[in-house]
Write an enzyme that holds these catalytic residues in place. Structure first.
Site, PDB file in Angstrom:
ATOM      1  N   ASP A  77     -13.007 -17.950  17.864  1.00 54.22           N
ATOM      2  CA  ASP A  77     -12.842 -16.550  17.474  1.00 54.22           C
ATOM      3  C   ASP A  77     -14.180 -15.967  17.040  1.00 54.22           C
ATOM      4  O   ASP A  77     -15.114 -16.699  16.672  1.00 54.22           O
ATOM      5  CB  ASP A  77     -11.806 -16.396  16.368  1.00 54.22           C
ATOM      6  CG  ASP A  77     -12.190 -17.126  15.081  1.00 54.22           C
ATOM      7  OD1 ASP A  77     -12.654 -18.286  15.166  1.00 54.22           O
ATOM      8  OD2 ASP A  77     -12.032 -16.545  13.983  1.00 54.22           O
ATOM      9  N   GLU A 140     -11.090 -19.012  12.461  1.00 48.94           N
ATOM     10  CA  GLU A 140     -12.077 -19.478  11.474  1.00 48.94           C
ATOM     11  C   GLU A 140     -12.669 -18.325  10.683  1.00 48.94           C
ATOM     12  O   GLU A 140     -12.955 -18.463   9.485  1.00 48.94           O
ATOM     13  CB  GLU A 140     -13.187 -20.256  12.192  1.00 48.94           C
ATOM     14  CG  GLU A 140     -14.152 -20.989  11.267  1.00 48.94           C
ATOM     15  CD  GLU A 140     -15.318 -20.126  10.782  1.00 48.94           C
ATOM     16  OE1 GLU A 140     -16.018 -20.544   9.843  1.00 48.94           O
ATOM     17  OE2 GLU A 140     -15.522 -19.032  11.352  1.00 48.94           O
TER      18      GLU A 140
END
Length: 375
Positions: A77, A140
């Protein structure tokens, strides 16, 4: 194709996938990487953070079932683009000289690509005694949510003896980091007309007084020999609904960077005693991490990094938190190094870039470390 070319090509393919978090949408990136690893002989498992947001655990076995694997981890991400205009398309993988541009080029699709390419190379080698375990996460950038979900899911992780985290360090090894705890302090009052403030109970004043106390709090002088002191930042204050009413609610938003030995439960209890009038809500809780510098494997990592990059560097903490705060304890407190091709200073910036040279070096370095471990 060379290891370097493969890693750069895979980084470009990942950059062209929009995985901005929120909302995330990591499915396409995980499908791409999972397909490559499965074709090379890895067994894979997905653990969903949310629909369309899978984490991936990929394992390559060795001949000795008692030999622990080497762990490699990274996230797919990326953070939003921000308001400033980009000179380079953030999703095109454009190059200019030695720089590969794009959101996530440094943080940390280049690290993930280099790890996967290195793992594919090791999978082609024969005579592996030990194996590899790759943990590729979603979420994350919003509190290491994907890694947290993985460690909370029973029988998901295998046995690992050491862990490499591909976060951006410019290929300078990092041995740890402070954690991240985000808190909201909720204050309640009683509304009244502003012409008669004595009839009310001002929640904003309660929050302001608490903010002053919190700003001077030093956690009893706690200090880590390498990571320094924990910090507390008052990032936001809000309350009230109009100027001619006494506010009956207020909220403080706080960022705390704890050091090893500090837990969120202990910190909340400590701050609750300091601000007993507040209700405290935990928004994010990423643990700190530190690996002892005397470990033999860590010494080998330092030596091989110098050989690949041509630079002698001393291990140091990194300023950001990583998924390893959750993963390393779940693996039993294994030695962990944070080591990735992106530059730390490029993370989250407009026109983010990563050095093409560093991407190639990272793939070579990960391959060497993994091959040596597996032999």
């Amino acid at each position: 194709m060379s290891l370097s070319t493969d890693a750069i090509d895979l980084t470009r393919r990942l950059l062209r996938l929009d995985t901005i978090n929120p909302p995330g949408g990591e499915e396409a990136a995980i499908a791409l990487l999972g397909g490559l690893l499965e074709a090379a002989g890895f067994t894979t498992r997905r653990v969903d953070l949310a629909p369309g947001r899978p984490n991936l655990i990929a394992r390559l076995s060795g001949s000795d079932p008692d030999a622990p694997a080497l762990g490699l981890t990274g996230h797919v991400d990326i953070v939003p683009l921000g308001e400033a205009p980009w000179r380079h398309d953030p999703f095109a993988g454009e190059t200019d000289g030695d720089r590969l541009y794009g959101r996530g080029s440094a943080d940390m699709k280049s690290g993930v690509a280099a790890m996967v390419v290195a793992a594919l190379a090791v999978a082609r080698e024969k005579g592996r005694r030990a194996g590899l375990e790759l943990v590729l996460t979603a979420g994350e950038e919003t509190g290491c949510a994907g890694a947290k979900r993985i460690v909370e899911t029973p029988r998901t992780l295998g046995r690992v003896g050491a862990l490499v985290v591909g976060e951006p360090t410019g290929l300078s090894p990092g041995l740890g980091h402070r954690g991240v705890i985000w808190l909201r302090f909720h204050f309640k009052g009683r509304s009244a007309h502003a012409s008669m403030p004595h009839e009310g109970d001002n929640a904003v004043l309660k929050a302001a007084r608490a903010a002053v106390r919190l700003a001077h709090h030093d956690f009893g002088g706690a200090c880590h020999h390498a990571l320094g002191r924990p910090t507390l930042n008052l990032g936001r204050i809000e309350g009230g609904c109009n100027l001619n009413s006494v506010p009956d609610r207020a909220v403080l938003g706080i960022d705390i960077r704890p050091i090893p030995g500090q837990t969120s439960a202990a910190i909340v209890a400590e701050l609750s005693a300091l601000c007993p009038e507040a209700e405290i809500e935990i928004l994010s809780d990423c643990p700190p991490l530190w690996s002892a510098g005397r470990d033999d494997w860590l010494a080998q990592v330092m030596e091989r990094t110098r050989a690949v990059t041509g630079r002698a560097v001393d291990p140091a903490p990194v300023p950001f938190a990583t998924d390893a705060g959750f993963l390393a304890p779940a693996y039993g407190g294994v030695p962990t190094v944070i080591l990735g091709p992106g530059e730390t200073e490029q993370a989250h910036k407009t026109d983010e870039w990563c050095s093409l040279t560093r991407i190639g070096q990272a793939a070579e370095l990960y391959r060497d470390l993994a091959a040596a471990w597996c032999r």
